[in-house]
Design an enzyme around this catalytic site. Structure first.
Site, PDB file in Angstrom:
ATOM      1  N   ASN A 192       0.887  -1.538   0.145  1.00 54.65           N
ATOM      2  CA  ASN A 192      -0.101   0.146  -0.191  1.00 54.65           C
ATOM      3  C   ASN A 192       0.822   1.337  -0.215  1.00 54.65           C
ATOM      4  O   ASN A 192       1.614   1.642   1.011  1.00 54.65           O
ATOM      5  CB  ASN A 192      -1.106   0.172   1.310  1.00 54.65           C
ATOM      6  CG  ASN A 192      -1.821   2.209   1.120  1.00 54.65           C
ATOM      7  OD1 ASN A 192      -1.843   2.278   0.585  1.00 54.65           O
ATOM      8  ND2 ASN A 192      -2.477   1.077   2.628  1.00 54.65           N
TER       9      ASN A 192
ATOM     10  N   LYS B 125       0.501   4.230  -0.448  1.00 57.07           N
ATOM     11  CA  LYS B 125      -0.345   5.498   0.453  1.00 57.07           C
ATOM     12  C   LYS B 125      -0.181   7.014  -0.699  1.00 57.07           C
ATOM     13  O   LYS B 125      -0.003   6.434  -1.900  1.00 57.07           O
ATOM     14  CB  LYS B 125       0.096   5.493   1.980  1.00 57.07           C
ATOM     15  CG  LYS B 125       0.141   4.630   2.605  1.00 57.07           C
ATOM     16  CD  LYS B 125      -0.323   4.545   3.658  1.00 57.07           C
ATOM     17  CE  LYS B 125      -0.048   3.630   4.716  1.00 57.07           C
ATOM     18  NZ  LYS B 125       0.217   3.329   6.343  1.00 57.07           N
TER      19      LYS B 125
ATOM     20  N   HIS C 105      -9.368   1.529   5.175  1.00 56.58           N
ATOM     21  CA  HIS C 105      -7.410   1.136   5.855  1.00 56.58           C
ATOM     22  C   HIS C 105      -7.757   2.623   6.798  1.00 56.58           C
ATOM     23  O   HIS C 105      -9.263   3.178   7.035  1.00 56.58           O
ATOM     24  CB  HIS C 105      -7.562   1.841   4.943  1.00 56.58           C
ATOM     25  CG  HIS C 105      -5.661   2.071   5.193  1.00 56.58           C
ATOM     26  ND1 HIS C 105      -5.059   2.842   6.138  1.00 56.58           N
ATOM     27  CD2 HIS C 105      -4.603   0.776   5.306  1.00 56.58           C
ATOM     28  CE1 HIS C 105      -3.735   2.683   6.333  1.00 56.58           C
ATOM     29  NE2 HIS C 105      -3.769   1.625   6.390  1.00 56.58           N
TER      30      HIS C 105
ATOM     31  N   GLU D 257      -6.494   4.778   8.548  1.00 58.59           N
ATOM     32  CA  GLU D 257      -6.021   5.960   7.229  1.00 58.59           C
ATOM     33  C   GLU D 257      -7.548   6.332   6.729  1.00 58.59           C
ATOM     34  O   GLU D 257      -7.717   7.344   6.846  1.00 58.59           O
ATOM     35  CB  GLU D 257      -4.892   6.119   6.631  1.00 58.59           C
ATOM     36  CG  GLU D 257      -4.001   5.999   7.307  1.00 58.59           C
ATOM     37  CD  GLU D 257      -2.842   5.692   6.993  1.00 58.59           C
ATOM     38  OE1 GLU D 257      -2.832   5.590   5.934  1.00 58.59           O
ATOM     39  OE2 GLU D 257      -1.731   4.862   7.806  1.00 58.59           O
TER      40      GLU D 257
ATOM     41  N   GLU E  99      -5.211  -4.779  10.470  1.00 52.94           N
ATOM     42  CA  GLU E  99      -3.559  -3.860  10.951  1.00 52.94           C
ATOM     43  C   GLU E  99      -4.070  -2.943  11.995  1.00 52.94           C
ATOM     44  O   GLU E  99      -4.840  -2.009  12.069  1.00 52.94           O
ATOM     45  CB  GLU E  99      -3.573  -2.332   9.377  1.00 52.94           C
ATOM     46  CG  GLU E  99      -3.506  -3.290   7.888  1.00 52.94           C
ATOM     47  CD  GLU E  99      -3.096  -2.499   6.891  1.00 52.94           C
ATOM     48  OE1 GLU E  99      -2.074  -2.458   6.290  1.00 52.94           O
ATOM     49  OE2 GLU E  99      -3.708  -1.112   6.703  1.00 52.94           O
TER      50      GLU E  99
ATOM     51  N   GLY F 225       3.088   2.361  10.469  1.00 54.50           N
ATOM     52  CA  GLY F 225       3.902   3.580  10.545  1.00 54.50           C
ATOM     53  C   GLY F 225       4.625   3.409  12.186  1.00 54.50           C
ATOM     54  O   GLY F 225       5.487   4.383  11.772  1.00 54.50           O
TER      55      GLY F 225
ATOM     56  N   SER G  31       4.070  -2.128  10.467  1.00 53.27           N
ATOM     57  CA  SER G  31       5.255  -2.087  10.315  1.00 53.27           C
ATOM     58  C   SER G  31       5.997  -3.510  10.019  1.00 53.27           C
ATOM     59  O   SER G  31       7.032  -3.887  10.760  1.00 53.27           O
ATOM     60  CB  SER G  31       5.772  -1.652  11.873  1.00 53.27           C
ATOM     61  OG  SER G  31       5.505  -0.497  12.245  1.00 53.27           O
TER      62      SER G  31
HETATM   63  P1  13P Z   1       3.478   0.237   7.613  1.00 48.99           P
HETATM   64  O1  13P Z   1       3.891  -0.894   6.789  1.00 48.99           O
HETATM   65  O2  13P Z   1       4.378   1.637   7.056  1.00 48.99           O
HETATM   66  O3  13P Z   1       3.488   0.166   9.294  1.00 48.99           O
HETATM   67  O4  13P Z   1       2.046   0.102   7.169  1.00 48.99           O
HETATM   68  C1  13P Z   1       0.807  -0.178   7.347  1.00 48.99           C
HETATM   69  C2  13P Z   1      -0.035  -0.641   6.562  1.00 48.99           C
HETATM   70  O5  13P Z   1      -0.868   0.314   6.610  1.00 48.99           O
HETATM   71  C3  13P Z   1      -0.383  -0.425   5.225  1.00 48.99           C
HETATM   72  O6  13P Z   1      -1.729  -0.436   4.770  1.00 48.99           O
END
Ligand code: 13P
Length: 251
Positions: free
Chosen positions: A10, A12, A96, A98, A168, A174, A214
């Site tokens: 992903n 983003k 997601h 976010e 997640e 992150g 992560s």
């Molecule tokens: P990270 O791997 O940067 O922690 O992000 C995970 C994520 O949100 C994938 O959709």
């Protein structure tokens, strides 16, 4: 029980057109051993079509990070299922954390998006995850169950072939902090049990459940080794070809 292993990146809101082309060509160059997994990348909307074209002769698939629930109309700034399908994109990430936290996507809206995806025969990577506070209060299983039941479980039994679930935990996204392999396994097993409770064992056994939060080359192997972890949804580490391919090979 032959669940598909999947590693999805992903991206983003990262990478412009040139950066997208560069990263994809690096991924293609590093594609040596045929991986034991489906490999998916999810660039930004503006780069989906060039990604589709760049990857069309490869086994690497392209997914969108979001879409709107309506077929078309006065929704300024939004993208429909038909638009995605028209450029060769048949998979979409929905729910997601976010999108839930920064853009106010509720379980009810997500249920509509899932329904639209199913109606258009698109595959959905449906994300669930608890906040740190939920886990500190011991509510993580209730939170995940509610997200699944409200956002995803309105679909028909026949639609499950088009569903991938991604767990997640928000506190691991992150942050550099991952769920331990045991925490991931416990939640994945719980998710599978919850699916079985509503749709039966056969469907529960066949749905791929990815872990996200992560994941890095250094920790992917031990997380992926867990029985109910069928792969990963990778954020930061999917932006470097070397790291992403190392995670793909960890499967
Ligand atoms: P990270 O791997 O940067 O922690 O992000 C995970 C994520 O949100 C994938 O959709």
């Amino acid at each position: 029980m032959m669940r598909k292993k999947i590693v999805a990146g992903n991206w983003k809101m990262n990478n412009d057109l040139a950066q997208t082309e560069t990263l994809l060509s690096e991924i293609k160059t590093q594609w040596n051993k045929e991986p034991q997994a489906r490999v998916i990348v999810a660039p930004a909307f503006t780069n989906l079509y060039s990604a589709f074209k760049a990857l069309r002769e490869t086994p690497i698939e392209v997914a969108a990070q979001n879409m709107h629930q309506s077929d078309s109309g006065a929704f300024t700034g939004e993208i429909s299922a038909a638009m995605l399908k028209s450029i060769g994109v048949n998979t979409v990430i929905l729910g997601h954390s976010e999108r839930r936290s920064h853009f106010g996507e509720t379980d009810a809206v997500l249920a509509e998006k899932v329904e639209t995806a199913m109606k258009n025969e698109m595959e959905v990577i449906f994300c669930v995850g608890e906040e740190l506070e939920d886990r500190q209060q011991g509510n993580e299983f209730d939170v995940i169950k509610a997200q699944l039941e409200k956002g995803l479980f309105n679909i028909k039994k026949e639609s499950w072939g088009n569903v991938i679930i991604a767990y997640e935990p928000v506190w691991a996204i992150g942050t550099g902090e991952t769920a331990s392999p045991e925490q991931a396994q416990d939640m994945h097993a719980f998710i599978r049990k919850t699916v079985a409770g509503s749709f039966g064992e056969e469907i529960a056994d066949s749905v791929s459940i990815l872990y996200g939060g992560s994941v890095k080359p250094g920790n992917a192997k031990e997380i992926f080794a867990k029985e109910d972890v069928d792969g990963g949804l990778i954020g930061g580490a999917s932006l470097k070809a070397e790291d992403f391919m190392a995670i793909v090979q960890a499967i």
